[in-house]
Design a protein around this motif. Structure first.
Motif, PDB file in Angstrom:
ATOM      1  N   ALA A  29      -1.765  -7.871   0.663  1.00 59.67           N
ATOM      2  CA  ALA A  29      -2.478  -8.156  -0.580  1.00 59.67           C
ATOM      3  C   ALA A  29      -2.169  -7.149  -1.681  1.00 59.67           C
ATOM      4  N   GLY A  30      -1.528  -6.056  -1.322  1.00 61.55           N
ATOM      5  CA  GLY A  30      -1.198  -5.035  -2.311  1.00 61.55           C
ATOM      6  C   GLY A  30      -2.307  -4.040  -2.563  1.00 61.55           C
ATOM      7  N   THR A  31      -3.367  -4.064  -1.752  1.00 59.80           N
ATOM      8  CA  THR A  31      -4.467  -3.118  -1.944  1.00 59.80           C
ATOM      9  C   THR A  31      -4.245  -1.796  -1.224  1.00 59.80           C
ATOM     10  N   LEU A  32      -3.276  -1.757  -0.315  1.00 64.31           N
ATOM     11  CA  LEU A  32      -2.881  -0.514   0.350  1.00 64.31           C
ATOM     12  C   LEU A  32      -1.370  -0.369   0.252  1.00 64.31           C
ATOM     13  N   SER A  33      -0.932   0.855   0.012  1.00 66.80           N
ATOM     14  CA  SER A  33       0.501   1.140   0.076  1.00 66.80           C
ATOM     15  C   SER A  33       0.871   1.347   1.546  1.00 66.80           C
ATOM     16  N   VAL A  34       2.146   1.357   1.839  1.00 66.23           N
ATOM     17  CA  VAL A  34       2.578   1.590   3.221  1.00 66.23           C
ATOM     18  C   VAL A  34       2.118   2.960   3.713  1.00 66.23           C
ATOM     19  N   PRO A  35       2.268   4.036   2.946  1.00 58.57           N
ATOM     20  CA  PRO A  35       1.754   5.332   3.436  1.00 58.57           C
ATOM     21  C   PRO A  35       0.241   5.308   3.679  1.00 58.57           C
ATOM     22  N   GLN A  36      -0.504   4.629   2.813  1.00 60.94           N
ATOM     23  CA  GLN A  36      -1.950   4.517   3.024  1.00 60.94           C
ATOM     24  C   GLN A  36      -2.249   3.727   4.300  1.00 60.94           C
ATOM     25  N   ALA A  37      -1.496   2.674   4.535  1.00 62.59           N
ATOM     26  CA  ALA A  37      -1.684   1.861   5.737  1.00 62.59           C
ATOM     27  C   ALA A  37      -1.393   2.673   6.989  1.00 62.59           C
ATOM     28  N   GLU A  38      -0.308   3.417   6.967  1.00 62.30           N
ATOM     29  CA  GLU A  38       0.033   4.241   8.119  1.00 62.30           C
ATOM     30  C   GLU A  38      -1.041   5.298   8.369  1.00 62.30           C
ATOM     31  N   ALA A  39      -1.567   5.890   7.295  1.00 64.90           N
ATOM     32  CA  ALA A  39      -2.642   6.881   7.441  1.00 64.90           C
ATOM     33  C   ALA A  39      -3.906   6.228   7.998  1.00 64.90           C
ATOM     34  N   ALA A  40      -4.219   5.025   7.531  1.00 66.27           N
ATOM     35  CA  ALA A  40      -5.409   4.319   8.019  1.00 66.27           C
ATOM     36  C   ALA A  40      -5.269   3.986   9.493  1.00 66.27           C
TER      37      ALA A  40
END
Length: 120
Positions: free
Chosen positions: A86-97
């Motif tokens: 959806a574009g609400t998380l970047s890939v680095p944010q997703a990996e951190a989550a």
């Protein structure tokens, strides 16, 4: 790199790395899913389907006592992947989550293990 850390953390949760009589087949199957479908737009359902199929193939008996935690991490991975889609998380944010989720699951598995030890 972090997406592979998530899979490594899953191993700590149970016998996921030593399932299938020590061969680690379920862990290898899940690792291949993250390699084939890394976090990027449009991969959430493909990655989740791949992981779910791997876990279904080996099942709770092969994965171990913390299968429920692994299933929760799988669902979190799907939700995080959908946020990337959806574009609400970047890939680095997703990996951190996902790293945060797997760390919490690992902590829960360790606590369960400690609670199951005989107190003497």
């Amino acid at each position: 790199m972090r997406r592979f850390l998530a899979v490594v953390f899953l191993c700590v949760l149970s016998a996921a790395c030593t399932d299938d009589h020590g061969k680690g087949a379920a862990h290898a199957a899940v690792s291949r899913c993250f390699a084939r479908y890394p976090f990027k737009k449009g991969t959430a359902y493909d990655r989740f389907g791949c992981i779910a199929q791997a876990h279904f193939r080996y099942g709770p008996d092969a994965i171990g006592a913390n299968y429920d935690l692994i299933a929760q991490v799988d669902m979190a991975s799907l939700r995080i992947g959908l946020d990337v889609d959806a574009g609400t998380l970047s890939v680095p944010q997703a990996e951190a989550a996902l790293h945060w989720v797997t760390t919490k699951a690992q902590d829960t598995a360790i606590q369960r293990s400690n609670d199951d030890r005989p107190h003497g």
